[in-house]
Design a protein around this motif. Structure first.
Motif, PDB file in Angstrom:
ATOM      1  N   SER A   1      -3.372  16.453  -1.186  1.00 15.35           N
ATOM      2  CA  SER A   1      -4.158  15.413  -1.831  1.00 15.35           C
ATOM      3  C   SER A   1      -4.303  14.247  -0.863  1.00 15.35           C
ATOM      4  CB  SER A   1      -3.460  14.967  -3.102  1.00 15.35           C
ATOM      5  OG  SER A   1      -2.242  14.362  -2.754  1.00 15.35           O
TER       6      SER A   1
ATOM      7  N   LEU B   1       1.776   7.182  -6.404  1.00 14.58           N
ATOM      8  CA  LEU B   1       0.774   8.218  -6.650  1.00 14.58           C
ATOM      9  C   LEU B   1       1.355   9.604  -6.395  1.00 14.58           C
ATOM     10  CD1 LEU B   1      -2.458   6.749  -5.102  1.00 14.58           C
ATOM     11  CD2 LEU B   1      -2.055   7.341  -7.477  1.00 14.58           C
ATOM     12  N   LEU B   2       2.104   9.697  -5.300  1.00 11.65           N
ATOM     13  CA  LEU B   2       2.675  10.994  -4.945  1.00 11.65           C
ATOM     14  C   LEU B   2       3.632  11.469  -6.022  1.00 11.65           C
ATOM     15  CD1 LEU B   2       3.312  10.696  -1.142  1.00 11.65           C
ATOM     16  CD2 LEU B   2       1.862  12.330  -2.323  1.00 11.65           C
TER      17      LEU B   2
ATOM     18  N   GLU C   1       1.779  12.707  -8.948  1.00 14.71           N
ATOM     19  CA  GLU C   1       1.157  13.993  -8.671  1.00 14.71           C
ATOM     20  C   GLU C   1       2.173  15.110  -8.827  1.00 14.71           C
ATOM     21  OE1 GLU C   1      -1.563  13.729  -5.185  1.00 14.71           O
ATOM     22  OE2 GLU C   1      -0.505  15.564  -4.694  1.00 14.71           O
TER      23      GLU C   1
ATOM     24  N   ARG D   1      -3.231   2.429   5.555  1.00 11.88           N
ATOM     25  CA  ARG D   1      -4.367   2.779   4.714  1.00 11.88           C
ATOM     26  C   ARG D   1      -5.509   1.782   4.872  1.00 11.88           C
ATOM     27  NH1 ARG D   1      -3.688   3.567  -1.749  1.00 11.88           N
ATOM     28  NH2 ARG D   1      -5.782   4.293  -2.208  1.00 11.88           N
TER      29      ARG D   1
ATOM     30  N   PRO E   1      -3.337  11.066  -1.169  1.00 12.38           N
ATOM     31  CA  PRO E   1      -2.108  10.300  -0.899  1.00 12.38           C
ATOM     32  C   PRO E   1      -1.159  11.007   0.066  1.00 12.38           C
ATOM     33  CG  PRO E   1      -2.577  10.298  -3.233  1.00 12.38           C
ATOM     34  CD  PRO E   1      -3.573  11.200  -2.607  1.00 12.38           C
ATOM     35  N   GLN E   2      -1.059  12.327  -0.071  1.00 12.57           N
ATOM     36  CA  GLN E   2      -0.181  13.058   0.852  1.00 12.57           C
ATOM     37  C   GLN E   2      -0.666  12.908   2.288  1.00 12.57           C
ATOM     38  OE1 GLN E   2      -0.519  16.812  -1.135  1.00 12.57           O
ATOM     39  NE2 GLN E   2       1.659  16.843  -1.656  1.00 12.57           N
TER      40      GLN E   2
ATOM     41  N   LEU F   1      -2.422  10.492   3.523  1.00 11.88           N
ATOM     42  CA  LEU F   1      -2.208   9.122   3.998  1.00 11.88           C
ATOM     43  C   LEU F   1      -0.755   8.897   4.393  1.00 11.88           C
ATOM     44  CD1 LEU F   1      -4.387   7.083   1.513  1.00 11.88           C
ATOM     45  CD2 LEU F   1      -4.850   7.619   3.887  1.00 11.88           C
ATOM     46  N   LYS F   2       0.126   9.487   3.620  1.00 11.51           N
ATOM     47  CA  LYS F   2       1.541   9.316   3.929  1.00 11.51           C
ATOM     48  C   LYS F   2       1.853   9.982   5.271  1.00 11.51           C
ATOM     49  CE  LYS F   2       6.055   9.699   1.989  1.00 11.51           C
ATOM     50  NZ  LYS F   2       6.976  10.540   1.286  1.00 11.51           N
TER      51      LYS F   2
ATOM     52  N   LEU G   1       1.157   4.301  -2.679  1.00 11.02           N
ATOM     53  CA  LEU G   1       1.056   5.700  -2.283  1.00 11.02           C
ATOM     54  C   LEU G   1       2.216   6.508  -2.839  1.00 11.02           C
ATOM     55  CD1 LEU G   1      -0.068   5.957   1.414  1.00 11.02           C
ATOM     56  CD2 LEU G   1      -1.190   6.794  -0.621  1.00 11.02           C
ATOM     57  N   GLU G   2       3.425   5.933  -2.674  1.00 12.91           N
ATOM     58  CA  GLU G   2       4.609   6.641  -3.159  1.00 12.91           C
ATOM     59  C   GLU G   2       4.485   6.918  -4.646  1.00 12.91           C
ATOM     60  OE1 GLU G   2       7.265   7.807  -1.579  1.00 12.91           O
ATOM     61  OE2 GLU G   2       6.426   7.222   0.352  1.00 12.91           O
TER      62      GLU G   2
ATOM     63  N   SER H   1      -8.131   8.047  -4.355  1.00 14.21           N
ATOM     64  CA  SER H   1      -6.908   8.830  -4.426  1.00 14.21           C
ATOM     65  C   SER H   1      -7.075   9.989  -5.394  1.00 14.21           C
ATOM     66  CB  SER H   1      -5.739   7.954  -4.846  1.00 14.21           C
ATOM     67  OG  SER H   1      -6.064   7.269  -6.021  1.00 14.21           O
TER      68      SER H   1
ATOM     69  N   GLU I   1       0.835  -1.199   0.000  1.00 18.23           N
ATOM     70  CA  GLU I   1       0.000   0.000   0.000  1.00 18.23           C
ATOM     71  C   GLU I   1       0.868   1.246   0.000  1.00 18.23           C
ATOM     72  OE1 GLU I   1      -3.488  -0.237   2.430  1.00 18.23           O
ATOM     73  OE2 GLU I   1      -3.911  -1.435   0.657  1.00 18.23           O
TER      74      GLU I   1
END
Lengths: 314, 760
Positions: B353, A154-155, A158, B369, B355-356, B358-359, A151-152, B411, A147
């Motif tokens: 956002s 996606l970031l 972005e 998550r 994802p940010q 969540l991180k 996320l990484e 997301s 997960e």
């Protein structure tokens, strides 16, 4: 600070945020609060006991309190420590059930340590686990969970998108500015050299400027394609993780069992023995090349002949 | 009359029909034939509702296997009632014409507050209280407890319904909310649950948007509706905002404090239950370990809080181990709350956002998550296990858990904005976390995917192509219908200048300009002198209205206006506004004449009609743009640009114009009605604004009525009003804008009708 934080204060010197806006609350492993000046005063020698629970503490372990509830600060601290050891990932387990059980055990340990339940026993369990799984812990240190990897990714996407957009708008602005400057310069040049009356030149210039405007407008409107011809949207996350292997039951052939409503048909191998083949044209070498032999045709003919003989009428 | 719409026999309960209604039905039939979605715009007051109903009912009767159900969604309870009344008329016409009894079941559905007949519960004031109280009487575990302890209170209506009501289906007929209540009282059955149960086999359902769009409600009410249904969204010009609101969450410090209290209650209840009835927690734990879903067949009363749309594969999975036991889950929620509190303690605006977020949450408090995703589901299970009766108290924690689930599931299409204070009061700390949905298609996508035909219709949907884009669907028909008129009964005028030639505009730079305010005042003054009865004036915002009215007062304009008419003002307070409205209508009734000053996007501009003498003129002061400095709006515009290639300005203009059209459309509610539409801003004359008005207004907006001065406006208005004041009889309309069956069947009329529909 929000008003809610104002009534928080140091339990020892009773200073509050309201009276001293620069008050800094600290918290140590036991989860009890002290303000920065009290910490400096009490822990001059680098270590001492907690004012409230008498736990021996080190000064270097004091941290700024992040949350309103110091217990949460403590829990997070413990959790981070525990997770360093218990760092197995979901792919280390054969199924989800085991992974979930493992997660619950971890949670239990954190819960016990935070609430001071069976601390000694829990610590022993942790040590034992650490000894047993030293390799895995080492191995997983650098690995992220699936997960987190997503996320990484996606970031990253972005960030790239934002950067690209910024650059595009910058370029666009630059281009427009240049175009305008150019046309203005052209007008001045023409006014200098040409013999045509100035009014006409100005009108022409106005016309051109309007054209330029519409052109820019149009360019702005050009729709960026966002989908590849395959139908996959651009910039979609293509996960690079291995696909889970599907465990499926293999296909087993089962011979078809037909009900013929007739006397049993002799098997293919028996045909010759029973003399059926004597009445069929023997196969020529050319036929044999294609895999044909006289038994096949004969067998089918007999099947046809026999089937339905005993079929009940009506 | 009986109509033949491309081979389909349609019963139409009136003797006359408007040509555009016929055309509308044609388009509608084609949409249904193609089993696709449609966007249809037709001016209000031309009988949209009855056209929709009669065609779809006829279609249902003709092809019962193709279309099994009509789901009619409207916005408010009065609108729902109106639809049901039209439907009743249609059904009566059917039984009169065919002579046989109808076997169509049609019913309206609303909240418990509107349907409850329990003497104590229904007397509560707020919907939430009614829901909570109802739940505390009818939840399955409460009823189970009653077996051992019969002294506990119960709702006899629900008990009766549960015992008897499910065996016999509701007899065919048309039921509005009151009919349902009467029926419920007579039989002693709970009307709310009866209605909810009956929608499964009803032919026509009329209810509010939220029952389909809000994932939290849709899941429990509309889950089992069949694919072969036709869904109609009436008055759908704001549908994108409804979608967005249903997916967005706002969290304030107060929410967090209340959630904190909720968590503490949960903790105490867990402790208590551990001592008395540990088996129950064990049972829940076992179920979660096995990953079993709860059989909710017999438990319709329990499900008060459903999941915000989760992908199915996740729903099948077991709850992660870290939040499986009750204590761990409570600890988890505590950490989450503390994290949110810490995030709200900021001094500057933060935008990030999902994802940010969540991180960050993983780094700060080690929350993964996956457990976040299951948060709503887990809380629901816990609340049920703990047998907490009054769920109204737990709305705060429910909200937080919904937020957790949404933020970890999506997301894209969402943004998180944390503001330490409101823009208007930068000194007062009032932190808010906006989790805002920017993509209306997320909420509405399941509707488009699930149902065979979805019709989006309203009086103002222009420009038509933008709705399919922002809602992300492919319509098979897109059409705008104009109003055929025997006389031009609407008169749109764009006033751009005062008599002193100073441009009139509500543009930000000239907002405080003395001349502009004075010119606006003069316009109102002049109009108050020549227009009979009621005038409605719309401003762009409350603050703008306050400023202008204050300086009008100083300049003495208000005093002069009051010589002609009384003045009423809309305020943000609902009670005050309805009082003002009532008095306004009274003043119009007795001939004194009145002016209502109100605000675009306010209560008056949506859903309150000013028929005939209640509104002879509408003045739109300025262009009602949204407050563009709002960060949520900025984020949404950016998203629209990146994802849908809609430019900021296009969307802003579109949004402003649809509200302007809504406002001015208030005055014309039918063909016998007439009214002036005055757009008091020079920007309306520009092609990009004008082009976004609905076609039925644009048609009458000639070059001669653009950029007028106040004097010219007065001249044109006087002329128009004098013309309109002549007696107007039905015979004048016949053959032109009102047709009998014979007239409808004539060749050249059919040709004319074919031109009414304007395909976009």
């Amino acid at each position: 600070m929000t008003p809610e934080m104002d009534d928080q204060g140091c339990p020892r010197c009773k200073t509050t945020k309201y009276r001293n806006p620069s008050l800094k609350l600290m918290v140590n492993v036991c989860g009890h609060t002290l303000c920065e000046s009290c910490v400096d005063m009490l822990f001059v020698r680098g270590s001492g006991n907690c004012v409230q629970c008498d736990t021996p503490l080190r000064k270097s372990n004091f941290r700024v309190q992040l949350f309103e509830d110091p217990a949460v600060d403590k829990e997070v601290e413990i959790r981070k420590k525990v997770l360093k050891i218990y760092n197995k990932r979901d792919f280390d387990f054969s199924n989800l059930r085991e992974y979930n059980d493992y997660l619950e055990r971890v949670e239990e340990i954190v819960y016990n340590l935070t609430n001071n339940l069976e601390v000694e026993g829990t610590k022993q369990i942790m040590e034992a686990y650490q000894r047993e799984n030293r390799d895995i812990i080492q191995k997983n240190k650098a690995k992220l969970t699936r997960e987190q990897e997503e996320l990484e990714e996606l970031l990253l996407l972005e960030q790239q998108g934002n950067e690209q957009r910024r650059l595009e708008t910058l370029q666009e602005e630059q281009r427009q500015l240049q175009a305008k400057r150019k046309s203005k310069q052209a007008l001045l040049d023409e006014l200098e050299r040409s013999h045509v009356p100035a009014t006409i030149l100005l009108a022409q210039h106005k016309d051109r400027a309007a054209q330029l405007e519409t052109q820019i407008e149009k360019q702005k409107q050009v729709v960026k394609t966002t989908i590849f011809s395959t139908g996959i949207p651009m910039g979609q996350t293509v996960s690079l993780l291995t696909v889970n292997r599907l465990e499926e039951v293999l296909y087993h052939y089962q011979p078809i069992h037909m009900h013929t409503y007739g006397p049993p048909v002799p098997e293919l191998e028996q045909l010759g023995r029973l003399g059926y083949l004597n009445h069929v044209r023997t196969a020529q070498p050319q036929d044999m090349a294609g895999g044909y032999n006289s038994g096949l045709a004969c067998h089918r003919a007999i099947q046809d002949a026999f089937s339905g003989l005993f079929h009940p009428l009506g | 009359m009986k109509l033949n719409i491309e081979g389909l026999l349609v019963y139409f309960p009136y003797d006359y029909i408007y040509p555009e209604q016929y055309s509308y039905m044609l388009e509608l039939k084609r949409t249904l034939d193609a089993k696709g979605h449609g966007v249809l715009e037709m001016p209000s007051g031309t009988g949209k509702t009855i056209s929709l109903l009669s065609l779809i009912v006829a279609y249902q009767r003709e092809y019962p296997l193709e279309v099994t159900k009509l789901i009619y969604c409207s916005r408010t309870v009065p609108e729902i009632e109106k639809v049901v009344e039209e439907l009743r008329k249609l059904m009566e016409f059917y039984s009169k014409e065919t002579g046989e009894k109808n076997n169509i079941l049609a019913l309206a559905l609303s909240s418990r507050k509107n349907l409850c007949v329990h003497p104590e519960v229904s007397s509560l004031r707020f919907g939430k209280e009614v829901d909570g109280k109802c739940h505390s009487l009818t939840a399955s575990y409460i009823r189970a407890q009653r077996h051992s302890n019969p002294s506990l209170p119960s709702c006899r209506f629900y008990e009766e319904f549960d015992a008897m009501g499910k065996q016999v289906p509701l007899p065919a007929g048309v039921y509005n909310l009151d009919d349902l209540k009467d029926f419920g009282r007579r039989k002693g059955w709970c009307p709310y649950y009866l209605a909810r149960y009956s929608i499964l086999h009803a032919n026509i359902i009329v209810y509010s948007y939220h029952y389909l769009l809000d994932p939290k409600i849709a899941d429990l009410v509309s889950k089992e509706l069949s694919k072969k249904s036709v869904v109609v969204f009436d008055e759908a010009h704001n549908i994108d905002n409804v979608c967005i609101d249903s997916m967005s969450v706002n969290i304030t410090r107060r929410t967090l404090d209340r959630s904190q209290a909720n968590v503490e209650t949960l903790q105490n209840t867990i402790l208590k239950i551990k001592e008395t009835d540990a088996a129950k927690l064990k049972e829940e734990y076992r179920r979660l370990v096995e990953g079993l879903k709860e059989a909710n067949v017999a438990r319709e009363t329990d499900i008060y809080m459903s999941n915000p749309v989760l992908p199915d594969e996740i729903l099948q999975e077991a709850v992660p181990g870290s939040i499986r036991t009750a204590e761990h889950f409570v600890g988890f929620m505590k950490r989450f709350l503390e994290y949110l509190k810490a995030r709200l303690r900021i001094h500057h605006v933060v935008q990030e956002s999902a994802p940010q977020f969540l991180k960050d949450i993983f780094e700060k408090v080690c929350i993964d998550r996956k457990p976040l995703r299951f948060c709503a589901e887990r809380l629901r299970s816990l609340l049920r296990t703990l047998e907490i009766a009054d769920i109204a108290d737990f709305s705060a924690i429910t909200l937080i858990s919904n937020f957790a689930t949404l933020v970890s599931t999506y997301s894209k299409g969402f943004t998180i904005i944390i503001e330490p204070f409101e823009d208007r009061t930068p000194t007062i700390a009032n932190p808010v976390l906006h989790f805002s949905c920017m993509d209306p298609s997320i909420a509405i996508k399941p509707v488009f995917e699930r149902f065979q035909s979805v019709i989006i219709t309203s009086g103002t949907l222009s420009p038509l192509d933008i709705y399919p884009r922002i809602l992300d669907f492919r319509p098979v028909t897109v059409a705008s219908f104009t109003m055929t008129l025997a006389r031009t009964c609407l008169c749109p005028l764009v006033v751009g200048r005062g008599n002193d030639q100073v441009a009139m505009t509500s543009k930000f730079e000239t907002r405080e300009d003395f001349a502009v305010i004075r010119n606006y005042g003069n316009l109102l003054l002049e109009m108050s002198a020549i227009v009979p009865d009621g005038i409605v004036a719309f401003f762009t915002s409350y603050t703008y209205m306050e400023n202008i009215v204050a300086s009008w007062y100083e300049q003495g304009i208000l005093e002069n206006v009051q010589r002609n008419k009384l003045i009423f003002i809309e305020t943000p307070d609902a009670a005050e506004t309805s009082m003002a409205l009532e008095k306004y209508q009274e003043a119009c009734e007795n001939g004194r004449g009145a002016i209502l000053l109100s605000v675009a996007r306010g209560k008056v501009s949506e859903g309150i009609d000013f028929v005939h003498h209640f509104g002879r003129a509408v003045i739109m002061f300025g262009v009602p743009y949204v407050y563009t400095q709002s960060r949520i709006l900025k984020a949404r515009l950016e998203y629209l640009r990146d994802q849908f290639q809609i430019r900021e300005n296009d969307f802003l203009t579109f949004d402003a114009m649809r509200h302007a059209a809504q406002c001015v459309g208030r005055a014309i509610r039918g063909k016998t009605d007439y009214g002036l539409m005055i757009f008091a801003d020079k920007r309306y004359a520009r092609a990009d604004k004008r082009g976004k008005l609905p076609r039925w207004i644009q048609e009458h907006l000639t070059d001669g009525s653009l950029n007028l001065t106040i004097d010219e406006t007065v001249q044109l208005s006087k002329h128009f009003l004098r013309q309109m004041a002549q007696p107007f009889r039905q015979e004048d309309q016949l053959g032109l804008s009102l047709l009998t069956l014979e007239q409808l069947q004539s060749e050249d009329m059919l040709q004319k009708i074919a031109q009414i529909a304007h395909q976009a």
